[in-house]
Design an enzyme around this catalytic site. Sequence first.
Site, PDB file in Angstrom:
ATOM      1  N   SER A 172       0.846  -1.191   0.000  1.00 15.22           N
ATOM      2  CA  SER A 172       0.000   0.000   0.000  1.00 15.22           C
ATOM      3  C   SER A 172       0.886   1.248   0.000  1.00 15.22           C
ATOM      4  CB  SER A 172      -0.953  -0.029   1.206  1.00 15.22           C
ATOM      5  OG  SER A 172      -1.893   1.021   1.130  1.00 15.22           O
ATOM      6  N   THR A 173       0.810   2.075   1.041  1.00 12.91           N
ATOM      7  CA  THR A 173       1.563   3.331   1.067  1.00 12.91           C
ATOM      8  C   THR A 173       3.060   3.084   0.886  1.00 12.91           C
ATOM      9  OG1 THR A 173      -0.066   4.188   2.620  1.00 12.91           O
ATOM     10  CG2 THR A 173       1.970   5.443   2.374  1.00 12.91           C
ATOM     11  N   HIS A 198      -2.709  -1.020  -3.284  1.00  7.96           N
ATOM     12  CA  HIS A 198      -3.874  -0.189  -3.004  1.00  7.96           C
ATOM     13  C   HIS A 198      -3.778   1.103  -3.818  1.00  7.96           C
ATOM     14  CE1 HIS A 198      -4.222  -2.269   1.178  1.00  7.96           C
ATOM     15  NE2 HIS A 198      -4.790  -2.981   0.218  1.00  7.96           N
ATOM     16  N   MET A 291      -0.083   0.929   5.416  1.00 10.78           N
ATOM     17  CA  MET A 291      -0.757   1.128   6.693  1.00 10.78           C
ATOM     18  C   MET A 291      -1.897   0.125   6.841  1.00 10.78           C
ATOM     19  SD  MET A 291      -2.498   4.654   8.058  1.00 10.78           S
ATOM     20  CE  MET A 291      -3.532   4.696   9.523  1.00 10.78           C
ATOM     21  N   ASP A 294      -4.316  -5.201   6.119  1.00 11.15           N
ATOM     22  CA  ASP A 294      -4.738  -5.980   4.961  1.00 11.15           C
ATOM     23  C   ASP A 294      -3.603  -6.897   4.514  1.00 11.15           C
ATOM     24  OD1 ASP A 294      -6.274  -6.903   2.827  1.00 11.15           O
ATOM     25  OD2 ASP A 294      -5.611  -5.284   1.485  1.00 11.15           O
TER      26      ASP A 294
END
Length: 355
Positions: A172-173, A198, A291, A294
């Site tokens: 993600s991030t 994401h 973050m 998931d």
Amino acid sequence: MKPIKVMIVDDSAVVRQVLSAMLAEHPGIEVIGVAVDPLFALDKMQREWPDVLVLDVEMPRMDGITFLKKLMTERPTPVVICSTLTTAGAQTTLQALAEGAVGVIGKPGHGLKQFLHDTAEELIQAIQSAARANLSRLVPRAASRPLAELALPVAHPAQRNATEMLVAIGTSTGGTQALEAILTRLPPGCPGLLIVQHMPERFTAAFAERLNQLCRIEVLEARDGERVMAGRALIAPGGRHMLLTRSGAQYRVEVRDGPPVSRHRPSVDVLFRSVARAAGCNALGIIMTGMGDDGARGLKEMREAGARTLAQDEASCVVFGMPKEAIKLGAAERVFPLCDIPAAILASTNARGGA
């Protein structure tokens, strides 16, 4: 905890008004200012510097990319890009992510007020994630270790069949730069890869296209029924889940609509659980910077099904959330810095082939 100080920089009065009112309702966020363009923003920032900037990319006098480069050179600050959901907007947003932005929120050309209200939770999560980001970790600097030092435990030959090895990655991030660092170092003969990053709808196609131009392997946005093959990476489309299925000795992906899982669509948990069922010990699962949690439970299911599993280490993560949760669950067998993950992918494949 102190509230996250946010500044909104956008030439749209509607965006500035709606975002300011929406964020003001959140107790953990304080909007300290708005600006119509980066030059006005810089003037205000000298008086009070924000923790996070929500930044448009197409603005008068100075565009968002130029402003972002200036920030990252002079005073690195977490930036969430608020970009239009167009092909041109997607390309510009990817450039912003490459320059150091840590998040992206899409906005349509029409129905803007309703759209922004509908994506309030997504924006708040992006701001919270950006506030925790360690910008110094966006670009890996450490030298990688020799391949021989990175060999992963390999399942006993009796547990295997003739199906090819594959790799499932969730991030993600900070993941756009991390994925680029990994995929650009893989040779054409590497195992097939399935990736959940994401990212909003419409941006994943441009992301896959950009990586495809940079890499020796083929990188595609996944389509329903696409075959998983050596030398090919399939990226889950934004806004849809991606699952692995098996037909004989071949693997294919299913791309499905459905509700968010673990607060995301696509979800890393959805991918990892399907890989656990369809591939078992023929898979390697990797959870990286991001973050939240998931993918943690899905990676645990992969390990329990006999797959090799690893997590990115804290020192190289932009946000050590998803790997941390996976490690806490006992889902990751090994923990590697980002710079060692490409070699770990190849080491697992070589070890499997030589067993």
